[in-house]
Design an enzyme around this catalytic site. Structure first.
Site, PDB file in Angstrom:
ATOM      1  N   ARG A   1      11.586 -11.548  -7.328  1.00 41.95           N
ATOM      2  CA  ARG A   1      12.738 -12.429  -7.559  1.00 41.95           C
ATOM      3  C   ARG A   1      12.580 -13.277  -8.822  1.00 41.95           C
ATOM      4  O   ARG A   1      13.548 -13.916  -9.239  1.00 41.95           O
ATOM      5  CB  ARG A   1      12.966 -13.328  -6.339  1.00 41.95           C
ATOM      6  CG  ARG A   1      13.469 -12.547  -5.121  1.00 41.95           C
ATOM      7  CD  ARG A   1      13.861 -13.463  -3.975  1.00 41.95           C
ATOM      8  NE  ARG A   1      14.613 -12.761  -2.943  1.00 41.95           N
ATOM      9  CZ  ARG A   1      14.098 -12.283  -1.812  1.00 41.95           C
ATOM     10  NH1 ARG A   1      12.812 -12.425  -1.565  1.00 41.95           N
ATOM     11  NH2 ARG A   1      14.859 -11.676  -0.925  1.00 41.95           N
TER      12      ARG A   1
ATOM     13  N   GLY B   1       0.422  -9.297   1.231  1.00 38.30           N
ATOM     14  CA  GLY B   1       0.053 -10.366   0.301  1.00 38.30           C
ATOM     15  C   GLY B   1       0.073 -11.730   0.968  1.00 38.30           C
ATOM     16  O   GLY B   1       1.021 -12.052   1.690  1.00 38.30           O
TER      17      GLY B   1
ATOM     18  N   MET C   1       9.135  -3.706  -0.968  1.00 42.88           N
ATOM     19  CA  MET C   1      10.572  -3.515  -1.188  1.00 42.88           C
ATOM     20  C   MET C   1      10.819  -3.074  -2.631  1.00 42.88           C
ATOM     21  O   MET C   1      11.950  -3.164  -3.126  1.00 42.88           O
ATOM     22  CB  MET C   1      11.339  -4.795  -0.869  1.00 42.88           C
ATOM     23  CG  MET C   1      11.217  -5.164   0.614  1.00 42.88           C
ATOM     24  SD  MET C   1      12.599  -6.133   1.213  1.00 42.88           S
ATOM     25  CE  MET C   1      12.504  -7.560   0.160  1.00 42.88           C
TER      26      MET C   1
ATOM     27  N   GLN D   1       4.694 -14.449   6.773  1.00 40.83           N
ATOM     28  CA  GLN D   1       4.864 -13.024   7.086  1.00 40.83           C
ATOM     29  C   GLN D   1       3.541 -12.400   7.532  1.00 40.83           C
ATOM     30  O   GLN D   1       3.499 -11.604   8.482  1.00 40.83           O
ATOM     31  CB  GLN D   1       5.405 -12.304   5.850  1.00 40.83           C
ATOM     32  CG  GLN D   1       5.463 -10.800   5.968  1.00 40.83           C
ATOM     33  CD  GLN D   1       6.216 -10.180   4.802  1.00 40.83           C
ATOM     34  OE1 GLN D   1       7.440 -10.187   4.794  1.00 40.83           O
ATOM     35  NE2 GLN D   1       5.511  -9.648   3.819  1.00 40.83           N
TER      36      GLN D   1
ATOM     37  N   HIS E   1       5.366  -5.256  -9.154  1.00 44.77           N
ATOM     38  CA  HIS E   1       4.719  -6.069 -10.187  1.00 44.77           C
ATOM     39  C   HIS E   1       3.229  -6.068  -9.887  1.00 44.77           C
ATOM     40  O   HIS E   1       2.773  -5.394  -8.938  1.00 44.77           O
ATOM     41  CB  HIS E   1       5.309  -7.471 -10.216  1.00 44.77           C
ATOM     42  CG  HIS E   1       5.352  -8.143  -8.872  1.00 44.77           C
ATOM     43  ND1 HIS E   1       4.215  -8.519  -8.195  1.00 44.77           N
ATOM     44  CD2 HIS E   1       6.388  -8.460  -8.065  1.00 44.77           C
ATOM     45  CE1 HIS E   1       4.552  -9.067  -7.048  1.00 44.77           C
ATOM     46  NE2 HIS E   1       5.864  -9.035  -6.932  1.00 44.77           N
TER      47      HIS E   1
ATOM     48  N   GLY F   1       1.350  -8.096  -8.460  1.00 44.72           N
ATOM     49  CA  GLY F   1       0.984  -8.500  -7.096  1.00 44.72           C
ATOM     50  C   GLY F   1       0.940  -7.294  -6.167  1.00 44.72           C
ATOM     51  O   GLY F   1      -0.036  -7.091  -5.423  1.00 44.72           O
ATOM     52  N   HIS F   2       1.974  -6.469  -6.231  1.00 46.16           N
ATOM     53  CA  HIS F   2       1.971  -5.242  -5.421  1.00 46.16           C
ATOM     54  C   HIS F   2       0.810  -4.339  -5.837  1.00 46.16           C
ATOM     55  O   HIS F   2       0.143  -3.727  -4.989  1.00 46.16           O
ATOM     56  CB  HIS F   2       3.273  -4.461  -5.621  1.00 46.16           C
ATOM     57  CG  HIS F   2       4.536  -5.183  -5.240  1.00 46.16           C
ATOM     58  ND1 HIS F   2       5.427  -5.640  -6.169  1.00 46.16           N
ATOM     59  CD2 HIS F   2       5.049  -5.503  -4.028  1.00 46.16           C
ATOM     60  CE1 HIS F   2       6.456  -6.205  -5.554  1.00 46.16           C
ATOM     61  NE2 HIS F   2       6.247  -6.148  -4.254  1.00 46.16           N
TER      62      HIS F   2
END
Ligand code: AMP
Length: 292
Positions: A187, A147, A30, A153, A34, A36-37
């Site tokens: 977030r 992730g 989305m 998810q 960061h 992590g992506h």
């Protein structure tokens, strides 16, 4: 790096790659990227010939009163990070490209969506499963990288892909963390300085739960109580849930055994933050009579 906004362009590049014998690695996001992506993109880059990332804030997975309008966005920065991570193509569609008219079709995964995030956000996983099914249909056969940070998810997407025989290999990648243990999340930008300092309590609670299991605790309620007590000591953090569950089904076992997952969700000021940790509980070996 190529930036495309239409479904037809994505199909052209992915079909082209496969036609010349290449594999496609797909990283749905989305945006507001960061590290992590970036770790998912790096995993795709290592394994696949064509790396495609999508940046799409999916309205379907936000409930009424959630942070859709305020969700952080910065496409220029996202494109720079994706390019630096070795992404070949970014798909950044406008909402009208994905949803030209109201959907009459939706994908619902039962049971594993009943609890945790599904209970806190009743329409969330139908929105996730629907957009991911649609993206998988657009991208076609590929490896898709998700992730572990969003463990429920991962379970939902894996089960959906398997149940619908989608030609996609779902790859789960480890959670990327800040040095103090906080799981990276788009977030996290909502956190005040004080909330940011308090937020690593989620990871500490998971480690506390894991330490109990490693010390021999097999009662999920006792592990959950230890995790909840750790979170409760941090006044800026309002616990939503903690759980010690079976990793794949998210069911609550009577005794912890095999692959388990510790889950935590809490509101820290404005954002709700999630984290989780995987553990394998070896079956207890009963010493033979008279031994030791
Ligand atoms: P999002 O943009 O938040 O929808 O996340 C896109 C993908 O990145 C999802 O598969 C997330 O699970 C994954 N992701 C988000 N944060 C992290 C993290 N800290 N480490 C690894 N993967 C992550």
């Amino acid at each position: 790096m190529q930036v495309v906004t239409t479904i037809a362009e994505v199909r052209a590049v992915t079909e082209g790659a496969r036609a010349s014998g290449g594999s496609v690695g797909f990283v749905p996001t989305m945006g507001y990227l960061h590290e992590g992506h970036v770790s998912l993109m790096a995993a795709a880059r290592r394994a696949d010939d064509l790396v495609l990332a999508s940046v799409f804030v999916n309205p379907l997975q936000f409930g009424a009163g959630e942070d859709l309008a305020a969700y952080p966005r910065d496409l220029d920065r996202d494109l720079a990070l994706a390019e630096a991570a070795g992404v070949d193509v970014v798909f950044a569609p406008p909402v009208e490209e994905m949803y030209p008219r109201p959907l009459l079709t939706s994908v619902a995964v039962a049971e594993i969506t009943d609890r945790f995030e599904g209970a806190s956000r009743p329409t969330h996983f139908a929105g996730v499963a629907t957009v991911v099914a649609k993206l998988f249909a657009i991208v076609g056969p590929c490896r898709a990288y998700f992730g572990e940070k969003d463990w429920q998810q991962v379970c939902v997407v894996r089960r959906m892909a398997a149940d619908l025989s989608l030609p996609v290999d779902v790859v789960a990648c480890p959670t990327d963390r800040e040095p103090d243990g906080l799981a990276r999340s788009s977030r996290n930008v909502y956190l005040s300085v004080e909330e940011r300092a308090a937020a690593p309590v989620l990871h500490r609670a998971l480690r506390q739960g894991a330490a109990r299991v490693e010390a021999g605790e097999r009662d999920p309620a006792a592990v959950e109580a230890a995790m909840a007590a750790t979170v409760a000591a941090e006044p800026l953090v309002a616990l939503d849930y903690v759980a010690a569950v079976e990793a794949e089904t998210l069911a609550s076992p009577e005794r912890l055994a095999g692959a388990i997952r510790l889950l935590v969700a809490a509101r820290v000021g404005r954002p709700r933050l999630l984290d989780n940790l995987g553990l394998t509980v070896a079956p207890k070996t009963t010493p033979p009579p008279g031994a030791g």
